[in-house]
Design a protein around this motif. Structure first.
Motif, PDB file in Angstrom:
ATOM      1  N   GLU A 266      -9.903  47.985   3.348  1.00 12.44           N
ATOM      2  CA  GLU A 266      -9.687  49.258   2.654  1.00 12.44           C
ATOM      3  C   GLU A 266      -8.517  49.150   1.675  1.00 12.44           C
ATOM      4  N   GLU A 267      -7.459  48.493   2.112  1.00 10.93           N
ATOM      5  CA  GLU A 267      -6.296  48.338   1.244  1.00 10.93           C
ATOM      6  C   GLU A 267      -6.611  47.392   0.083  1.00 10.93           C
ATOM      7  N   MET A 268      -7.371  46.343   0.348  1.00 11.84           N
ATOM      8  CA  MET A 268      -7.755  45.405  -0.700  1.00 11.84           C
ATOM      9  C   MET A 268      -8.592  46.115  -1.764  1.00 11.84           C
ATOM     10  N   ARG A 269      -9.513  46.949  -1.316  1.00 15.01           N
ATOM     11  CA  ARG A 269     -10.355  47.683  -2.262  1.00 15.01           C
ATOM     12  C   ARG A 269      -9.525  48.630  -3.123  1.00 15.01           C
ATOM     13  N   ARG A 270      -8.540  49.283  -2.493  1.00 17.04           N
ATOM     14  CA  ARG A 270      -7.659  50.184  -3.245  1.00 17.04           C
ATOM     15  C   ARG A 270      -6.897  49.421  -4.312  1.00 17.04           C
ATOM     16  N   MET A 271      -6.389  48.243  -3.954  1.00 20.52           N
ATOM     17  CA  MET A 271      -5.628  47.442  -4.914  1.00 20.52           C
ATOM     18  C   MET A 271      -6.514  46.981  -6.080  1.00 20.52           C
ATOM     19  N   LEU A 272      -7.745  46.605  -5.772  1.00 23.65           N
ATOM     20  CA  LEU A 272      -8.666  46.167  -6.824  1.00 23.65           C
ATOM     21  C   LEU A 272      -8.992  47.313  -7.783  1.00 23.65           C
ATOM     22  N   GLU A 273      -9.239  48.480  -7.223  1.00 18.68           N
ATOM     23  CA  GLU A 273      -9.581  49.621  -8.066  1.00 18.68           C
ATOM     24  C   GLU A 273      -8.408  50.046  -8.924  1.00 18.68           C
ATOM     25  N   GLU A 274      -7.186  50.001  -8.363  1.00 18.72           N
ATOM     26  CA  GLU A 274      -5.996  50.336  -9.142  1.00 18.72           C
ATOM     27  C   GLU A 274      -5.790  49.343 -10.288  1.00 18.72           C
ATOM     28  N   ALA A 275      -6.238  48.105 -10.086  1.00 18.35           N
ATOM     29  CA  ALA A 275      -6.103  47.077 -11.121  1.00 18.35           C
ATOM     30  C   ALA A 275      -7.252  47.140 -12.128  1.00 18.35           C
ATOM     31  N   GLY A 276      -8.147  48.101 -11.958  1.00 15.46           N
ATOM     32  CA  GLY A 276      -9.256  48.250 -12.891  1.00 15.46           C
ATOM     33  C   GLY A 276     -10.470  47.398 -12.580  1.00 15.46           C
ATOM     34  N   HIS A 277     -10.611  47.006 -11.290  1.00 17.28           N
ATOM     35  CA  HIS A 277     -11.748  46.177 -10.882  1.00 17.28           C
ATOM     36  C   HIS A 277     -12.494  46.841  -9.727  1.00 17.28           C
ATOM     37  N   PRO A 278     -13.247  47.897  -9.990  1.00 18.72           N
ATOM     38  CA  PRO A 278     -13.985  48.572  -8.915  1.00 18.72           C
ATOM     39  C   PRO A 278     -15.093  47.689  -8.359  1.00 18.72           C
ATOM     40  N   VAL A 279     -15.425  47.893  -7.078  1.00 19.16           N
ATOM     41  CA  VAL A 279     -16.500  47.139  -6.436  1.00 19.16           C
ATOM     42  C   VAL A 279     -17.827  47.805  -6.791  1.00 19.16           C
ATOM     43  N   ASP A 280     -18.741  47.026  -7.365  1.00 24.05           N
ATOM     44  CA  ASP A 280     -20.035  47.559  -7.797  1.00 24.05           C
ATOM     45  C   ASP A 280     -21.146  46.778  -7.088  1.00 24.05           C
ATOM     46  N   THR A 341      -7.178  39.352   6.100  1.00 23.86           N
ATOM     47  CA  THR A 341      -5.785  39.805   5.960  1.00 23.86           C
ATOM     48  C   THR A 341      -4.986  38.889   5.045  1.00 23.86           C
ATOM     49  N   ASN A 342      -5.225  37.596   5.139  1.00 27.18           N
ATOM     50  CA  ASN A 342      -4.510  36.672   4.245  1.00 27.18           C
ATOM     51  C   ASN A 342      -4.946  36.841   2.796  1.00 27.18           C
ATOM     52  N   LYS A 343      -6.237  37.106   2.588  1.00 26.16           N
ATOM     53  CA  LYS A 343      -6.722  37.343   1.223  1.00 26.16           C
ATOM     54  C   LYS A 343      -6.139  38.647   0.672  1.00 26.16           C
ATOM     55  N   ALA A 344      -5.962  39.655   1.535  1.00 25.44           N
ATOM     56  CA  ALA A 344      -5.371  40.916   1.094  1.00 25.44           C
ATOM     57  C   ALA A 344      -3.932  40.703   0.632  1.00 25.44           C
ATOM     58  N   VAL A 345      -3.186  39.856   1.349  1.00 28.11           N
ATOM     59  CA  VAL A 345      -1.820  39.527   0.938  1.00 28.11           C
ATOM     60  C   VAL A 345      -1.844  38.782  -0.394  1.00 28.11           C
ATOM     61  N   GLU A 346      -2.791  37.865  -0.534  1.00 28.99           N
ATOM     62  CA  GLU A 346      -2.890  37.073  -1.759  1.00 28.99           C
ATOM     63  C   GLU A 346      -3.193  37.953  -2.965  1.00 28.99           C
ATOM     64  N   ILE A 347      -4.153  38.858  -2.820  1.00 27.98           N
ATOM     65  CA  ILE A 347      -4.535  39.736  -3.927  1.00 27.98           C
ATOM     66  C   ILE A 347      -3.427  40.743  -4.237  1.00 27.98           C
ATOM     67  N   GLY A 348      -2.760  41.205  -3.195  1.00 25.39           N
ATOM     68  CA  GLY A 348      -1.694  42.180  -3.390  1.00 25.39           C
ATOM     69  C   GLY A 348      -0.411  41.585  -3.919  1.00 25.39           C
ATOM     70  N   TRP A 362      -0.304  43.265   8.968  1.00 24.31           N
ATOM     71  CA  TRP A 362      -1.668  42.997   9.443  1.00 24.31           C
ATOM     72  C   TRP A 362      -1.967  41.503   9.428  1.00 24.31           C
ATOM     73  N   ALA A 363      -1.447  40.795   8.429  1.00 24.56           N
ATOM     74  CA  ALA A 363      -1.657  39.350   8.358  1.00 24.56           C
ATOM     75  C   ALA A 363      -0.990  38.653   9.541  1.00 24.56           C
ATOM     76  N   ARG A 364       0.204  39.120   9.914  1.00 25.91           N
ATOM     77  CA  ARG A 364       0.885  38.537  11.078  1.00 25.91           C
ATOM     78  C   ARG A 364       0.183  38.915  12.378  1.00 25.91           C
ATOM     79  N   ASP A 365      -0.227  40.168  12.487  1.00 22.20           N
ATOM     80  CA  ASP A 365      -0.886  40.634  13.715  1.00 22.20           C
ATOM     81  C   ASP A 365      -2.228  39.949  13.942  1.00 22.20           C
ATOM     82  N   SER A 366      -2.917  39.633  12.848  1.00 23.02           N
ATOM     83  CA  SER A 366      -4.302  39.154  12.978  1.00 23.02           C
ATOM     84  C   SER A 366      -4.413  37.788  13.640  1.00 23.02           C
TER      85      SER A 366
END
Length: 396
Positions: A266-280, A341-348, A362-366
């Motif tokens: 959910e957080e990754m999707r939010r970051m992508l959309e804020e960057a102008g890359h919506p999931v289609d 979780t690691n990809k979310a950190v990378e994208i963020g 979340w990356a540490r917890d996972s």
């Protein structure tokens, strides 16, 4: 043949109640107890009372077949739904709720009717791992020696989740080392029993709001009827009784991974959309932004993890052997959540790496979700044995 993947309406209350707790209780204090390791989350006391009341109500309905169906949707399915929603909030806090320890799942898996009644309201941790072994559960060296109407337990257990907070602990011990794995049994031991001591608490990478303890047993005396299952040593059945515990707990751990994974997606999707890359989903992946393509791939793995988890839990509810499916759900979900979780950190990037957001947490917890209740490698080994029809002696 049509397959209906909608959950029964009777489980809606479990999902709604758990998600509200995750959103309004766990998320607001998630960072607080991550930074205050070993401090007890007092906010969970009231939640524990509410959970106890809910379990009492739910027990009356467990085992009932859904109208017009020949199947049961009971305690195991409810447990994975609860774990998924609460872990979306904070998996460490989920593991700290009074009365909902991993040992409780062990009791539910192998206890008789009298024991289920007697231990129905305890908070039970699980003690398996020892300083001398990790993944090889058959290497248990903690001993249980019969002494009249009791057993005397001696040994040391490490990495006991909720080990200093629970009131009981389910301990794996051997009745006779010479008999190998067939002599390994599980015992429900009160933590205030004479001879039981918490030696220390571990400092950890993740799930810091959950305590992880080392517990020593020095002639700890427990009643003989606290042994879960039969005291008979049957070399033909080996230690299938205690191992059945994992068939119940591994789907729950998989559900924890699914919950954390969903939070990160959910957080990754939010970051992508804020960057102008919506999931289609209506556009071919190959022509979308590379990060979006990666999101869609990870989301499909996440969906597969959840479906495997549902299947394993449903099979347990319907008394269908699910060792293979339990390991498949744990292996897939554990691997997926660490990747997500690691990809979310990378994208963020710097924002997701900082403590201003929960992504880095979340990356540490996972990572622990791919380790405890059987590592990724152990799950792969179990799956291979089941698929190939090999025994543990044939395939190591």
């Amino acid at each position: 043949m049509a397959i209906n993947l909608e959950l029964p309406e009777k489980l809606d209350s479990t999902v709604e109640r758990s998600h509200l707790a995750a959103e309004h209780i766990f998320r607001p204090i998630s960072r607080k107890y991550d930074l205050a390791e070993h401090e007890y989350p007092v906010e969970l006391d009231e939640l524990g009372k509410l959970a106890k009341q809910a379990r009492t109500t739910e027990r009356a309905a467990e085992g009932e077949k859904d109208s017009g169906e020949d199947t049961v949707n009971g305690a195991n399915l409810r447990a994975v739904l609860n774990a998924r929603e609460l872990s979306w909030g904070d998996v460490g806090l989920m593991l700290s709720i009074p009365g909902q320890g991993l040992g409780n799942a062990a009791i539910a898996a192998v206890a008789n009717e009298e024991q289920l009644e007697r231990f129905g309201d305890v908070w039970a941790a699980m003690a398996i791992t020892e300083p001398g072994f990790g993944s090889d559960s058959a290497a248990v060296s903690t001993t249980a020696v019969r002494d009249g109407d009791d057993y005397l337990i001696n040994g040391e257990k490490i990495f006991v989740t909720a080990g200093s907070r629970a009131d009981h602990v389910v301990v794996w011990a051997t009745l006779d080392k010479s008999q190998g794995r067939a002599a390994i049994k599980s015992f429900v031991v009160p933590l205030d029993a004479e001879g039981v001591s918490v030696e220390r608490l571990e400092h950890k990478l993740g799930i810091k709001s959950s305590d992880t303890a080392v517990i020593r047993f020095a002639d700890a005396r427990v009643p003989a009827d606290n042994l879960l299952g039969t005291p008979d040593i049957d070399v033909k059945k080996a230690f299938g009784g205690v191992m059945q515990t994992f068939d119940n707990t591994r789907p729950v751990v998989a559900a924890m991974a699914v919950g954390v994974g969903r939070a990160a997606l959910e957080e990754m999707r939010r970051m992508l959309e804020e960057a102008g890359h919506p999931v289609d989903y209506d556009t071919p992946v190959a022509v979308q932004h590379a990060a979006v393509a990666e999101f869609i791939r990870l989301e499909s793995d996440w969906e597969a993890s959840w479906l495997l988890t549902l299947r394993a839990a449903w099979m347990a509810d319907n008394a269908t052997p699910n060792s293979l499916e339990a390991s498949m759900s744990k292996a897939k979900a554990g691997r997926t959540v660490t990747e997500v979780t690691n990809k979310a950190v990378e994208i963020g990037a710097t924002g997701a790496y900082a403590e201003t957001e929960l992504v880095e947490k979340w990356a540490r917890d996972s990572k622990i979700l791919d380790i405890f209740e059987g590592t990724q490698q152990i799950q792969q080994l179990i799956i291979a044995r089941r698929v190939l029809g090999k025994s543990s002696a044939d395939l190591k």
